[in-house]
Design a protein around this motif. Structure first.
Motif, PDB file in Angstrom:
ATOM      1  N   TRP A 106     -12.338   8.953   0.248  1.00 13.39           N
ATOM      2  CA  TRP A 106     -12.170   7.790   1.334  1.00 13.39           C
ATOM      3  C   TRP A 106     -10.825   8.126   2.047  1.00 13.39           C
ATOM      4  CZ3 TRP A 106      -9.604   2.796   0.751  1.00 13.39           C
ATOM      5  CH2 TRP A 106     -10.120   1.809   1.748  1.00 13.39           C
ATOM      6  N   ASP A 107     -10.960   7.923   3.323  1.00  9.34           N
ATOM      7  CA  ASP A 107     -10.037   7.862   4.057  1.00  9.34           C
ATOM      8  C   ASP A 107      -9.415   6.737   4.815  1.00  9.34           C
ATOM      9  OD1 ASP A 107     -12.072   7.387   5.884  1.00  9.34           O
ATOM     10  OD2 ASP A 107     -11.424   9.030   7.149  1.00  9.34           O
ATOM     11  N   GLY A 108      -9.557   5.626   3.696  1.00  8.80           N
ATOM     12  CA  GLY A 108      -9.254   4.234   3.991  1.00  8.80           C
ATOM     13  C   GLY A 108      -7.619   3.998   4.609  1.00  8.80           C
ATOM     14  N   THR A 109      -7.374   3.178   5.105  1.00  9.83           N
ATOM     15  CA  THR A 109      -5.864   2.678   5.501  1.00  9.83           C
ATOM     16  C   THR A 109      -5.371   1.445   4.860  1.00  9.83           C
ATOM     17  OG1 THR A 109      -6.574   1.140   7.164  1.00  9.83           O
ATOM     18  CG2 THR A 109      -6.260   3.701   7.673  1.00  9.83           C
ATOM     19  N   LEU A 116      -8.501   2.179  -5.132  1.00  3.20           N
ATOM     20  CA  LEU A 116      -8.681   2.556  -3.654  1.00  3.20           C
ATOM     21  C   LEU A 116      -7.666   3.600  -3.445  1.00  3.20           C
ATOM     22  CD1 LEU A 116      -9.156  -0.810  -1.958  1.00  3.20           C
ATOM     23  CD2 LEU A 116     -10.981   0.953  -2.434  1.00  3.20           C
ATOM     24  N   ALA A 161      -7.727  -1.477   3.253  1.00  2.00           N
ATOM     25  CA  ALA A 161      -7.615  -1.960   1.694  1.00  2.00           C
ATOM     26  C   ALA A 161      -7.175  -3.505   1.755  1.00  2.00           C
ATOM     27  CB  ALA A 161      -6.504  -1.326   1.126  1.00  2.00           C
ATOM     28  N   ASP A 199       1.070   4.080  -3.099  1.00  4.36           N
ATOM     29  CA  ASP A 199       0.803   5.316  -2.696  1.00  4.36           C
ATOM     30  C   ASP A 199       1.887   6.424  -3.195  1.00  4.36           C
ATOM     31  OD1 ASP A 199      -0.854   7.681  -1.474  1.00  4.36           O
ATOM     32  OD2 ASP A 199       0.573   7.586   0.026  1.00  4.36           O
ATOM     33  N   THR A 218      -8.571   7.470  -2.305  1.00  2.00           N
ATOM     34  CA  THR A 218      -8.070   8.025  -0.979  1.00  2.00           C
ATOM     35  C   THR A 218      -7.289   9.253  -1.420  1.00  2.00           C
ATOM     36  OG1 THR A 218      -7.640   5.910  -0.275  1.00  2.00           O
ATOM     37  CG2 THR A 218      -6.381   7.512   0.716  1.00  2.00           C
ATOM     38  N   TRP A 274       0.907  -1.315   0.228  1.00  2.00           N
ATOM     39  CA  TRP A 274       0.075   0.131   0.006  1.00  2.00           C
ATOM     40  C   TRP A 274       1.014   1.403   0.124  1.00  2.00           C
ATOM     41  CZ3 TRP A 274      -4.896   1.078  -0.721  1.00  2.00           C
ATOM     42  CH2 TRP A 274      -5.393   2.036  -0.335  1.00  2.00           C
TER      43      TRP A 274
END
Length: 211
Positions: free
Chosen positions: A174-177, A165, A181, A103, A169, A99
């Motif tokens: 979306w403030d997903g981690t 995703l 994910a 990013d 983000t 992840w």
């Protein structure tokens, strides 16, 4: 007597310049996708001729950054290959470790896709995708992942999910981690939600035993 070691520092300096250009370009392009090559050279502290000596144009620079990102992701996924884990745990490790790499290179992958084409990105991601495919195949044989799609097709679909995703983000929708994910990926692979969440928590606790 002639100094036969003269060229070595030059080669070393050339490698240093290339690495610095790539690092600066990664940052500059992430902040401004349309940044000019001359601006990248200036920010990297090299003359225009040095930049173009390493990268004849924007496409060559993006290709090098794509290869760098792919190699980083590949090394990261290889580091998650724990011999005693279950398929679900291994897939969770893939996502949790991959992840932050995704990013970091998300914008560059989008730029490379636009400027170099989908085929280049598809080919560049083959080695990391093969690792995920092997994990999915193992899980399908064990009956823990859905087998309605071949493992290589499912790996491509999960790759697209992860990139989507990351993009959502980055857009702030979306403030997903990484953990969320990973849970979403396991569910998409066929693991029931509660089991997916338990697996991710277990993997995280193993990585951070103090928590």
């Amino acid at each position: 007597m002639a100094n036969t070691k003269g060229p070595v520092p030059l080669r070393s300096n050339s490698r240093s310049n290339r690495a610095r250009i790539l690092a600066v370009a990664r940052q500059q392009l992430s902040e401004n996708p349309d940044v000019a090559m001359d601006d990248i050279a200036r920010a990297a502290g090299v003359v225009r001729r040095t930049l173009y000596g390493h990268f004849p144009g924007r496409a060559a620079l993006l290709e090098a950054l794509t290869d760098e990102g792919t190699e980083t992701l590949l090394d990261t996924l290889r580091s998650t290959l724990v011999p005693y884990d279950t398929p679900e745990e291994r897939l969770a490790r893939h996502v949790l470790a991959g992840w932050p790499v995704g990013d970091r290179y998300r914008m560059l992958l989008a730029l490379a896709r636009r400027d170099l084409g989908d085929l280049k990105i598809t080919e560049a991601l083959v080695p990391p995708r093969e690792i995920v495919t092997a994990t999915l195949s193992r899980g399908q044989k064990a009956g823990v992942f859905s087998s309605h799609l071949p493992a290589e097709v499912l790996a491509t679909a999960l790759e697209a999910l992860g990139l989507s995703l990351l993009e959502i983000t980055a857009q702030g929708a979306w403030d997903g981690t990484a953990a969320e994910a990973a849970v979403a990926t396991l569910i998409a692979a066929g693991v029931e939600p509660a089991g997916a969440a338990d697996t991710v928590r277990r993997v995280q606790s193993e990585s951070n035993p103090q928590q």
